[in-house]
Design an enzyme around this catalytic site. Structure first.
Site, PDB file in Angstrom:
ATOM      1  N   SER A 114      -9.222   0.469  -3.356  1.00 28.05           N
ATOM      2  CA  SER A 114     -10.167   1.698  -3.103  1.00 28.05           C
ATOM      3  C   SER A 114      -9.272   2.919  -4.557  1.00 28.05           C
ATOM      4  CB  SER A 114      -9.420   2.508  -2.486  1.00 28.05           C
ATOM      5  OG  SER A 114      -7.690   3.175  -2.097  1.00 28.05           O
ATOM      6  N   HIS A 142      -9.425  -2.056   3.344  1.00 24.05           N
ATOM      7  CA  HIS A 142      -7.686  -2.489   3.697  1.00 24.05           C
ATOM      8  C   HIS A 142      -8.219  -3.705   4.920  1.00 24.05           C
ATOM      9  CE1 HIS A 142      -5.212  -0.051   0.284  1.00 24.05           C
ATOM     10  NE2 HIS A 142      -5.972  -0.283   0.272  1.00 24.05           N
ATOM     11  N   GLU A 170      -5.290   4.140   5.916  1.00 24.76           N
ATOM     12  CA  GLU A 170      -3.966   4.451   6.331  1.00 24.76           C
ATOM     13  C   GLU A 170      -3.836   5.531   6.874  1.00 24.76           C
ATOM     14  OE1 GLU A 170      -2.147   4.593   2.682  1.00 24.76           O
ATOM     15  OE2 GLU A 170      -3.735   3.466   1.362  1.00 24.76           O
ATOM     16  N   GLU A 187      -1.907  -4.487   3.151  1.00 21.48           N
ATOM     17  CA  GLU A 187      -0.312  -3.389   3.745  1.00 21.48           C
ATOM     18  C   GLU A 187       1.142  -3.884   4.611  1.00 21.48           C
ATOM     19  OE1 GLU A 187      -0.959   0.486   1.839  1.00 21.48           O
ATOM     20  OE2 GLU A 187      -2.349  -0.478   0.324  1.00 21.48           O
ATOM     21  N   ASP A 192      -4.274   8.422   5.121  1.00 22.51           N
ATOM     22  CA  ASP A 192      -4.978   8.505   4.003  1.00 22.51           C
ATOM     23  C   ASP A 192      -5.978   8.065   4.342  1.00 22.51           C
ATOM     24  OD1 ASP A 192      -6.003   8.273   0.990  1.00 22.51           O
ATOM     25  OD2 ASP A 192      -4.377   6.543   0.528  1.00 22.51           O
ATOM     26  N   GLU A 215      -3.594  12.682   3.115  1.00 26.79           N
ATOM     27  CA  GLU A 215      -3.979  12.002   1.552  1.00 26.79           C
ATOM     28  C   GLU A 215      -5.478  11.988   0.584  1.00 26.79           C
ATOM     29  OE1 GLU A 215      -1.249   8.715   0.100  1.00 26.79           O
ATOM     30  OE2 GLU A 215      -3.408   8.391  -1.436  1.00 26.79           O
ATOM     31  N   ASP A 222      -4.319  11.791  -4.769  1.00 28.77           N
ATOM     32  CA  ASP A 222      -4.407  10.313  -4.986  1.00 28.77           C
ATOM     33  C   ASP A 222      -5.372  10.226  -6.585  1.00 28.77           C
ATOM     34  OD1 ASP A 222      -4.238   7.526  -5.441  1.00 28.77           O
ATOM     35  OD2 ASP A 222      -4.150   7.160  -3.626  1.00 28.77           O
ATOM     36  N   LYS A 227       1.352   6.834  -8.896  1.00 30.33           N
ATOM     37  CA  LYS A 227       0.932   5.420  -9.042  1.00 30.33           C
ATOM     38  C   LYS A 227       1.074   5.064 -10.456  1.00 30.33           C
ATOM     39  CE  LYS A 227      -2.192   4.519  -5.340  1.00 30.33           C
ATOM     40  NZ  LYS A 227      -3.909   4.831  -4.416  1.00 30.33           N
ATOM     41  N   HIS A 264       3.145   2.586  -3.813  1.00 38.06           N
ATOM     42  CA  HIS A 264       2.638   1.218  -4.079  1.00 38.06           C
ATOM     43  C   HIS A 264       1.043   1.026  -3.986  1.00 38.06           C
ATOM     44  CE1 HIS A 264       1.506   0.041   0.026  1.00 38.06           C
ATOM     45  NE2 HIS A 264       1.340   1.322  -0.191  1.00 38.06           N
ATOM     46  N   LYS A 311       5.499   5.572  -0.180  1.00 38.61           N
ATOM     47  CA  LYS A 311       4.776   4.972   0.712  1.00 38.61           C
ATOM     48  C   LYS A 311       4.319   3.803   0.329  1.00 38.61           C
ATOM     49  CE  LYS A 311      -0.304   5.600  -0.557  1.00 38.61           C
ATOM     50  NZ  LYS A 311      -1.583   5.839   0.138  1.00 38.61           N
TER      51      LYS A 311
HETATM   52  P1  PGA Z   1      -5.385   1.048  -2.994  1.00 31.94           P
HETATM   53  O1  PGA Z   1      -4.634   2.135  -2.287  1.00 31.94           O
HETATM   54  O2  PGA Z   1      -3.582   0.620  -3.893  1.00 31.94           O
HETATM   55  O3  PGA Z   1      -5.523   0.188  -3.056  1.00 31.94           O
HETATM   56  O4  PGA Z   1      -6.027   1.707  -3.723  1.00 31.94           O
HETATM   57  C1  PGA Z   1      -3.805   2.614  -1.841  1.00 31.94           C
HETATM   58  C2  PGA Z   1      -3.679   4.290  -1.751  1.00 31.94           C
HETATM   59  O5  PGA Z   1      -5.050   4.776  -1.827  1.00 31.94           O
HETATM   60  O6  PGA Z   1      -3.492   5.129  -1.798  1.00 31.94           O
HETATM   61 ZN    ZN Z   2      -4.796   6.935  -1.730  1.00 35.67          ZN
END
Ligand code: PGA
Ligand code: ZN
Length: 437
Positions: free
Chosen positions: A40, A156, A165, A208, A243, A296, A323, A348, A376, A399
């Site tokens: 995502s 996911h 999430e 995850e 999230d 998030e 994010d 990230k 991650h 996370k």
């Molecule tokens: P992604 O998911 O690594 O697929 O972007 C993690 C997130 O959205 O925080």
């Molecule tokens: Zn996110």
């Protein structure tokens, strides 16, 4: 100094190719780094260079990025000191010359940047977290609260749950080690609960490591979490977060969010389509009903105004994390600060592509009393760089998935080792005070 670079195509946790970099320094020591990959992804993320050759890995090969490491980056940084990562990162940015690193690929650049950081730590004779701490201007270090993503939805997982999430957040643990134990115990209780309520076939895990039961609403997910926490005996000690990754289910034409987007069109419930103001109200009600502490990306990744509404409504009680909104890019974070869009940033490293730029985004947050949530990606490797990163920056929380799947445990287990070696305190309820403990 950098004596040699080698790179190779390895596989990530989803079985897709990614870049691994091997740096040899002038003393002959070798340092590895592997690059993660999201599903995502934000619109403004740095470029993940993929070959597009459909005859290999469905077009997802990274041979061009691998070649860029040895053919283009090595000649530019050979002989430079690994202790000065800022100069090496700057050299790579100049060499690339594009805004989103489309020339060399952020996957090539980041692999080198991470390997240089490890080599620099060795050259300075300090552990990686300590080195990162020095590079960042020595914020107070602390053990982070692990936010376990134990229920997976969105892109996911293969259920009808729109938000991506759902976290267990063990704020009431005395140490990281105990937080990990509480999280793992609750995870196992959750597994039995899901098996009982939704059948054994619902205990398969998502990308995850979280479960992806056949549920479709936020309330069902929250009820499961709260019941598992209660049975495990941690009510009042473990909190929850989410999230939604709402960019994935935003409808631009109608400027609305479809909480039922994964169901076949003819089975969707029209009352699940919400306008911005309704989404704010929705999460406010969730906050009043459940022990929610973190939210998030409740809106799509260009909607600073929507995020600001949410932050004004519930930002005091809840950490609101951007994010996809920021993509770990200091320019977007500055805009977020100006608009008070959120009160925290997700960090990230592969969204921006160098460690130096990641530290800049961190600093911007630190200077503005924002939280920083290290993360991650859904596609991971066993590289545990982010464990040292979260401790070195004193971000107070991270996370890295459920307490399940090797690529997720690689990070949690490294944090156990760091805690044992350093005796650092645990952030707990102070998790939002990133860089200010
Ligand atoms: P992604 O998911 O690594 O697929 O972007 C993690 C997130 O959205 O925080
Ligand atoms: Zn996110």
């Amino acid at each position: 100094t950098v004596a040699h670079l080698h790179a190779r195509e390895i596989l990530d946790s989803r079985g897709n190719p990614t870049v691994e970099v091997e740096l040899t320094d002038s003393k002959g020591q070798v340092f590895l780094a592997a690059v993660p990959s999201g599903a995502s992804t934000g619109d403004m993320e740095a470029c993940e260079l993929r070959d597009g050759d459909k005859s290999r890995y469905g077009g997802k090969g990274v041979l061009a990025a691998v070649a860029n490491v040895t053919d283009k980056i090595l000649p530019a940084i050979k002989g430079m000191t690994t202790e000065d990562i800022a100069s090496i990162d700057h050299t790579m940015l100049e060499l690339d010359g594009t805004k989103f690193k489309t020339n060399l690929g952020a996957n090539a650049i980041l692999g080198v940047s991470m390997a240089v950081c490890r080599a620099g730590a060795a050259s300075c004779g300090e552990p990686l977290y300590q080195h990162i701490n020095h590079l960042a201007g020595s914020p107070t270090m602390i053990m982070p609260v692990p936010c376990f993503n134990v229920i997976n939805g969105g892109v996911h997982a293969g259920n009808f749950l729109a938000p991506q999430e759902f976290f267990l957040i063990p704020l009431g643990a005395p140490t990281f080690r105990e937080a990990l134990r509480m999280g793992a115990e609750t995870y196992h209780v959750l597994k039995s609960l899901i098996a009982k309520k939704y059948g054994i076939e619902s205990t398969a895990v998502g990308d995850e490591g979280g479960f992806a039961p056949n549920i479709s609403t936020v309330e069902e997910a929250m009820d499961l979490l709260v019941e598992a926490i209660d049975i495990a005996g941690y009510t009042g000690h473990i909190y929850v977060g989410s999230d939604p990754a709402a960019s994935e289910w935003y409808n631009k034409e109608t400027d609305s969010y479809n909480f039922d987007f994964k169901r076949p069109l003819d089975q969707q419930d029209p009352s699940k389509v919400m306008k911005k103001e309704e989404v704010v109200k929705f999460w406010e009600e969730i906050k009043n009903k459940y022990p929610l502490k973190l939210l998030e990306d409740p809106f799509q990744d260009l909607d600073f105004e929507g995020h600001a509404l949410m932050t004004a409504a519930i930002g005091e009680d809840i950490e609101i994390v951007g994010d996809d909104l920021y993509c770990t890019n200091v320019e977007f974070v500055r805009k977020g600060v100006d608009l008070q869009a959120t009160n925290a940033m997700l960090l990230k490293v592969n969204q921006i592509g160098t460690i130096t730029e990641s530290l800049k985004a961190f600093k911007m947050c630190q200077d503005n009393q924002w939280g920083v949530f290290v993360s991650h990606r859904s596609g991971e490797t066993t590289d545990d760089f982010i464990a040292d990163l979260t401790v070195g920056l004193g971000t107070g929380h991270l996370k890295t998935g459920a307490p399940c799947r090797g690529e997720r445990l690689a990070k949690y287990n490294e944090l156990l080792r760091i805690e044992e070696r350093t005796g650092l305190g645990y952030a707990g309820y102070e998790f939002r005070n990133s860089g200010h403990f």
